[in-house]
Design a protein around this motif. Structure first.
Motif, PDB file in Angstrom:
ATOM      1  N   ASP A  48      16.309   4.909   3.365  1.00 33.32           N
ATOM      2  CA  ASP A  48      16.842   5.905   4.337  1.00 33.32           C
ATOM      3  C   ASP A  48      16.146   5.393   5.719  1.00 33.32           C
ATOM      4  OD1 ASP A  48      17.934   6.975   2.420  1.00 33.32           O
ATOM      5  OD2 ASP A  48      16.484   8.597   2.169  1.00 33.32           O
ATOM      6  N   THR A  49      14.912   5.135   5.798  1.00 32.93           N
ATOM      7  CA  THR A  49      14.201   4.888   7.243  1.00 32.93           C
ATOM      8  C   THR A  49      14.851   3.609   7.732  1.00 32.93           C
ATOM      9  OG1 THR A  49      11.922   5.532   6.476  1.00 32.93           O
ATOM     10  CG2 THR A  49      12.275   4.272   8.288  1.00 32.93           C
ATOM     11  N   LEU A  50      14.847   2.653   6.921  1.00 38.61           N
ATOM     12  CA  LEU A  50      15.753   1.288   7.538  1.00 38.61           C
ATOM     13  C   LEU A  50      17.078   1.487   7.924  1.00 38.61           C
ATOM     14  CD1 LEU A  50      14.412  -1.402   5.169  1.00 38.61           C
ATOM     15  CD2 LEU A  50      13.347  -0.783   7.490  1.00 38.61           C
ATOM     16  N   PHE A  51      17.744   2.435   7.228  1.00 35.03           N
ATOM     17  CA  PHE A  51      19.267   2.871   7.509  1.00 35.03           C
ATOM     18  C   PHE A  51      19.358   3.526   9.042  1.00 35.03           C
ATOM     19  CE2 PHE A  51      22.938   5.681   6.831  1.00 35.03           C
ATOM     20  CZ  PHE A  51      23.984   4.855   7.108  1.00 35.03           C
ATOM     21  N   LEU A  52      18.701   4.333   9.204  1.00 37.18           N
ATOM     22  CA  LEU A  52      18.669   5.140  10.345  1.00 37.18           C
ATOM     23  C   LEU A  52      18.099   4.187  11.624  1.00 37.18           C
ATOM     24  CD1 LEU A  52      17.101   8.656   9.936  1.00 37.18           C
ATOM     25  CD2 LEU A  52      19.328   7.853  10.311  1.00 37.18           C
ATOM     26  N   CYS A  53      17.252   3.435  11.216  1.00 38.55           N
ATOM     27  CA  CYS A  53      16.786   2.194  12.184  1.00 38.55           C
ATOM     28  C   CYS A  53      17.972   1.533  12.403  1.00 38.55           C
ATOM     29  CB  CYS A  53      15.482   1.668  11.660  1.00 38.55           C
ATOM     30  SG  CYS A  53      14.050   2.470  11.840  1.00 38.55           S
TER      31      CYS A  53
ATOM     32  N   GLY B  15       7.104   6.301   9.148  1.00 40.85           N
ATOM     33  CA  GLY B  15       6.344   5.478  10.328  1.00 40.85           C
ATOM     34  C   GLY B  15       6.074   4.078   9.775  1.00 40.85           C
ATOM     35  N   ALA B  16       5.480   3.949   8.743  1.00 39.59           N
ATOM     36  CA  ALA B  16       5.311   2.722   8.059  1.00 39.59           C
ATOM     37  C   ALA B  16       6.355   1.730   7.960  1.00 39.59           C
ATOM     38  CB  ALA B  16       4.574   2.585   6.775  1.00 39.59           C
ATOM     39  N   PHE B  17       7.492   2.152   7.482  1.00 40.12           N
ATOM     40  CA  PHE B  17       8.802   1.290   7.290  1.00 40.12           C
ATOM     41  C   PHE B  17       9.316   0.959   8.604  1.00 40.12           C
ATOM     42  CE2 PHE B  17       8.497   3.243   2.849  1.00 40.12           C
ATOM     43  CZ  PHE B  17       7.920   1.863   2.258  1.00 40.12           C
ATOM     44  N   ALA B  18       9.379   2.023   9.568  1.00 44.03           N
ATOM     45  CA  ALA B  18       9.978   1.944  10.879  1.00 44.03           C
ATOM     46  C   ALA B  18       9.289   0.816  11.600  1.00 44.03           C
ATOM     47  CB  ALA B  18       9.919   3.141  11.685  1.00 44.03           C
ATOM     48  N   SER B  19       8.004   0.748  11.437  1.00 45.70           N
ATOM     49  CA  SER B  19       7.213  -0.542  12.114  1.00 45.70           C
ATOM     50  C   SER B  19       7.583  -1.692  11.467  1.00 45.70           C
ATOM     51  CB  SER B  19       5.769  -0.156  11.813  1.00 45.70           C
ATOM     52  OG  SER B  19       5.230  -0.192  10.572  1.00 45.70           O
TER      53      SER B  19
ATOM     54  N   SER C 147       0.769  -1.228   0.037  1.00 43.30           N
ATOM     55  CA  SER C 147      -0.011   0.120   0.030  1.00 43.30           C
ATOM     56  C   SER C 147       0.808   1.253   0.052  1.00 43.30           C
ATOM     57  CB  SER C 147      -0.807  -0.047   1.253  1.00 43.30           C
ATOM     58  OG  SER C 147      -0.046  -0.155   2.434  1.00 43.30           O
ATOM     59  N   THR C 148       2.166   1.200   0.592  1.00 49.95           N
ATOM     60  CA  THR C 148       2.896   2.322   0.326  1.00 49.95           C
ATOM     61  C   THR C 148       3.379   2.911  -0.943  1.00 49.95           C
ATOM     62  OG1 THR C 148       4.825   0.782   0.421  1.00 49.95           O
ATOM     63  CG2 THR C 148       4.109   1.514   2.719  1.00 49.95           C
ATOM     64  N   LEU C 149       3.387   1.919  -1.823  1.00 46.98           N
ATOM     65  CA  LEU C 149       3.456   2.498  -3.307  1.00 46.98           C
ATOM     66  C   LEU C 149       2.221   3.427  -3.891  1.00 46.98           C
ATOM     67  CD1 LEU C 149       4.740  -0.704  -4.742  1.00 46.98           C
ATOM     68  CD2 LEU C 149       6.033   1.270  -4.060  1.00 46.98           C
ATOM     69  N   CYS C 150       1.246   3.175  -2.963  1.00 44.96           N
ATOM     70  CA  CYS C 150       0.154   4.242  -3.656  1.00 44.96           C
ATOM     71  C   CYS C 150       0.053   5.467  -2.846  1.00 44.96           C
ATOM     72  CB  CYS C 150      -1.246   3.504  -3.481  1.00 44.96           C
ATOM     73  SG  CYS C 150      -1.335   2.043  -4.085  1.00 44.96           S
ATOM     74  N   TYR C 151       1.006   5.584  -1.803  1.00 43.26           N
ATOM     75  CA  TYR C 151       0.898   6.749  -1.268  1.00 43.26           C
ATOM     76  C   TYR C 151       1.230   8.205  -2.005  1.00 43.26           C
ATOM     77  CZ  TYR C 151       0.978  10.387   2.536  1.00 43.26           C
ATOM     78  OH  TYR C 151       0.832  11.304   3.370  1.00 43.26           O
TER      79      TYR C 151
ATOM     80  N   ALA D  21      -1.059  -4.128  11.819  1.00 38.12           N
ATOM     81  CA  ALA D  21      -2.079  -4.177  10.935  1.00 38.12           C
ATOM     82  C   ALA D  21      -2.317  -2.733  10.216  1.00 38.12           C
ATOM     83  CB  ALA D  21      -3.348  -4.762  11.147  1.00 38.12           C
ATOM     84  N   CYS D  22      -2.446  -2.275   9.039  1.00 41.14           N
ATOM     85  CA  CYS D  22      -2.557  -1.297   8.406  1.00 41.14           C
ATOM     86  C   CYS D  22      -1.324  -0.203   8.671  1.00 41.14           C
ATOM     87  CB  CYS D  22      -4.009  -0.640   8.533  1.00 41.14           C
ATOM     88  SG  CYS D  22      -5.323  -1.602   8.071  1.00 41.14           S
ATOM     89  N   PRO D  23      -0.413  -0.603   8.574  1.00 37.79           N
ATOM     90  CA  PRO D  23       0.944   0.435   8.854  1.00 37.79           C
ATOM     91  C   PRO D  23       0.682   1.572   8.299  1.00 37.79           C
ATOM     92  CG  PRO D  23       1.793  -1.217   7.587  1.00 37.79           C
ATOM     93  CD  PRO D  23       0.376  -1.905   7.835  1.00 37.79           C
TER      94      PRO D  23
END
Length: 647
Positions: free
Chosen positions: A607-612, A410-414, A294-298, A427-429
């Motif tokens: 970028d998000t996963l790298f910072l995490c 926030g979605a990728f950090a989850s 779903s992130t690809l639709c954002y 669910a529904c991140p």
């Protein structure tokens, strides 16, 4: 579990006040503005052409357009709201032939309806019943005494080619913008031919839109497939691209190229572990996108919000620009005809009720538009409101972009902080992250957007000063202005980079903007080599992906729309297209935008996963109390592992 709370409340309140003020400005502009002033032309009486009561007469016809082409009248037109000093009427269509008044019309008791064209005379004149002579009609400009073939352009009528009565002249285009110095008839003919070109292009789109949509769908599927396959092919692609770059350099025989080649090899040997980490993060990002499609639709949400911002800004600017009632003054179009000393140019008039017989000694007296009324508090502050419109627009646009970054982060950090993937992914991140950003972090996002907006406003001011003073600047002044523009361009790039990482930290820990920006910056500086390697490897990989997808779709579109390949059973014939390159360009541009949207989401994931990952390394040690959340592949590269809890 991070406890969320509202951040940067003061900036949140300020942003809400600005948005409220922006809405008030829009409402006032709607009440006082009238976009018909710029959307529709007017005739000499001030009535609009193209809407009631002239809805069937969309064009303006100039009785003697040659009067618009003299230098004196050009200045007069500029001062009088671009009004040409000749009678103008609304007409259905443009004259298509040459015509001049028959000399027999000057005879006493001549039937004027046989000599003049009623459709090209002022509407209140009835040629069949008028008592006026032909000379009086011409002197008062109630009817033209000649016209030439003309063409409609931007709702105005222009000469379409050179009249035999006038061998050499140039015309000024009468548009809504200030006129240029001159425009040759050949250039004007080229602009008029653009209408026919546009019709042909529209016909091409009408016959190929299904295939264009199919090409864009293929681009979307190809982009998605490329991102999903990166979990399997990332290592191969990265090393192939790196070896390819080295191979290209190896063909050089210059000493400099050999030195550079040697340095690149040493750098690769030194950074090999960091390259493996970058590859592992790219693979992990591909998995994250696969689990949260779903992130690809954002990007569609971001596009819609940006479209709303741009539309609101444009409509508000248009209504503000047309605020205030139009002011009409009595002006002598030709002071040499009669005694026009009584006309000072300051007498106001109503174009609908104006009667030139009130000025019998000045037959050229006309009621013309001068300006828009600037009296009143609202009208006197139009310029200030336009500045407010621009600043609020930039702030809203930057906020929308910030909201997209924070939501995706926030979605990728989850995903990263889920210990058992994918079982522990909430669910529904994406929806949860979006609502969390709106509930707690509007102030922080607005804070970062405000900083960027201020810098962009400064850059706009510098560009304006440079444009106004370019002719008068000395070399030192130009150098100083160039340095200032360069510095603020670099500052804007840095702030965008800082804001992007600050929004990621906000999404992870829920702290305010300043703390998040500081923590993100210090974290990246402590791992600067990893940052550089990951950034360049990701850029190289995504550039190759864009080139592969867009280039492949472009080549396919070229062969199809040029008729080099045929689809069995298809009714489409490439030979029937007027300009086969137009659907090709449309497919290529659309494919690039689609690919860019997909890859921007993927880049945000990396970028998000790298910072995490960096936070995971610094905060955890692999113990049962502080286990690593990174993938097993990353732990293997770093020689890390989680200790098994004692039974």
């Amino acid at each position: 579990v991070v406890q969320m709370s509202c951040t940067d409340i003061i900036c949140c309140v300020l942003f809400m006040l600005v948005i409220t003020g922006y809405m008030v400005v829009g409402i006032l502009a709607w009440l006082y503005g009238d976009p018909r002033h710029v959307l529709y032309p007017r005739n000499s009486t001030g009535m609009y052409c193209g809407i009631a009561p002239n809805h069937d007469k969309p064009n303006v016809f100039y009785f003697n357009i040659l009067q618009c082409a003299t230098a004196t009248n050009i200045m007069a037109a500029a001062l009088q709201g671009l009004q040409c000093p000749t009678t103008q009427i609304c007409v259905k269509s443009c004259p298509s032939d040459f015509w001049s008044l028959n000399p027999l019309a000057y005879q006493p008791k001549a039937n004027l309806s046989q000599y003049f064209n009623q459709d090209l005379c002022v509407p209140w004149l009835d040629l069949s019943t008028t008592k006026l002579s032909a000379s009086e009609i011409i002197s008062k400009e109630f009817c033209p005494y000649f016209y030439t073939p003309t063409t409609s352009g931007a709702l105005f009528i222009f000469l379409s080619f050179k009249s035999p009565l006038h061998e050499h002249f140039t015309l000024i285009t009468l548009t809504l913008q200030p006129p240029p110095t001159s425009l040759s008839l050949s250039d004007m003919m080229n602009s008029f031919n653009a209408r026919d070109v546009g019709v042909r292009i529209f016909a091409d789109f009408a016959s190929t839109w299904q295939w264009i949509v199919l090409g864009l769908v293929i681009a979307m599927l190809a982009s998605l497939l490329f991102l999903l396959l990166l979990r399997f092919l990332a290592a191969i692609l990265v090393w192939v691209l790196i070896i390819g770059v080295l191979a290209v350099g190896a063909f050089g025989k210059l000493i400099i190229l050999c030195v550079v080649e040697g340095l690149l090899l040493l750098i690769l040997i030194f950074l090999r572990t960091r390259i493996l980490i970058a590859i592992a993060l790219i693979k992990e990002s591909s998995k994250a996108v696969g689990y949260m499609m779903s992130t690809l639709c954002y990007p569609i949400v971001t596009f819609v919000l940006l479209l709303v911002c741009v539309s609101y800004w444009g409509i508000t600017a248009l209504y503000l620009a047309t605020s205030g009632a139009p002011v009409y003054n009595v002006v002598a179009l030709n002071a040499s005809q009669g005694d026009c000393r009584s006309i000072t140019g300051n007498q106001t008039c109503d174009p609908l009720a104006f009667n030139s017989t009130l000025y019998p000694t000045c037959p050229s007296a006309r009621c013309v538009f001068i300006k828009y009324n600037t009296e009143g508090l609202f009208q006197r502050n139009i310029f200030n409101l336009q500045i407010y419109n621009v600043i609020a627009f930039l702030w809203c646009v930057n906020f929308v972009i910030a909201l997209g970054h924070c939501t995706l982060a926030g979605a990728f950090a989850s995903y990263y902080w889920a210990f058992h993937k994918p079982a522990d992914i909430p669910a529904c991140p994406l929806v949860s992250s979006f609502m969390r950003a709106l509930r707690y972090h509007v102030g922080s996002l607005a804070f970062g957007a405000l900083i960027l907006t201020i810098i962009q406003v400064v850059r706009i001011i510098l560009e304006y000063i440079d444009h106004k003073c370019r002719a008068a600047q000395n070399p030192c002044g130009r150098f100083l202005m160039c340095c200032l523009k360069c510095c603020f361009w670099c500052l804007e790039k840095f702030i965008k980079f800082l804001n992007r990482n600050a929004y990621i930290m906000i999404a992870i820990y829920g702290k305010n903007f300043c703390v998040s920006a500081k923590n993100a910056f210090l974290l990246l500086m402590r791992n600067i080599l990893r940052v550089v390697v990951l950034d360049k490897v990701t850029d190289l990989l995504l550039f190759f992906g864009k080139l592969l997808v867009v280039g492949g779709i472009g080549v396919l579109a070229f062969f199809f729309f040029s008729g080099k390949i045929q689809v069995p059973g298809s009714l489409f014939r490439a030979s029937e297209l007027n300009y086969y390159w137009m659907p090709i360009i449309t497919v290529v541009v659309g494919a690039y935008l689609i690919t860019h949207g997909f890859f921007s989401v993927y880049n945000m994931c990396v970028d998000t996963l790298f910072l995490c990952f960096l936070e995971d390394l610094e905060r955890n040690d692999g113990s049962a109390e502080k286990p690593y959340y990174m993938s097993k592949n990353l732990m293997k590269i770093l020689n890390k592992k989680n200790k098994q809890p004692k039974k």
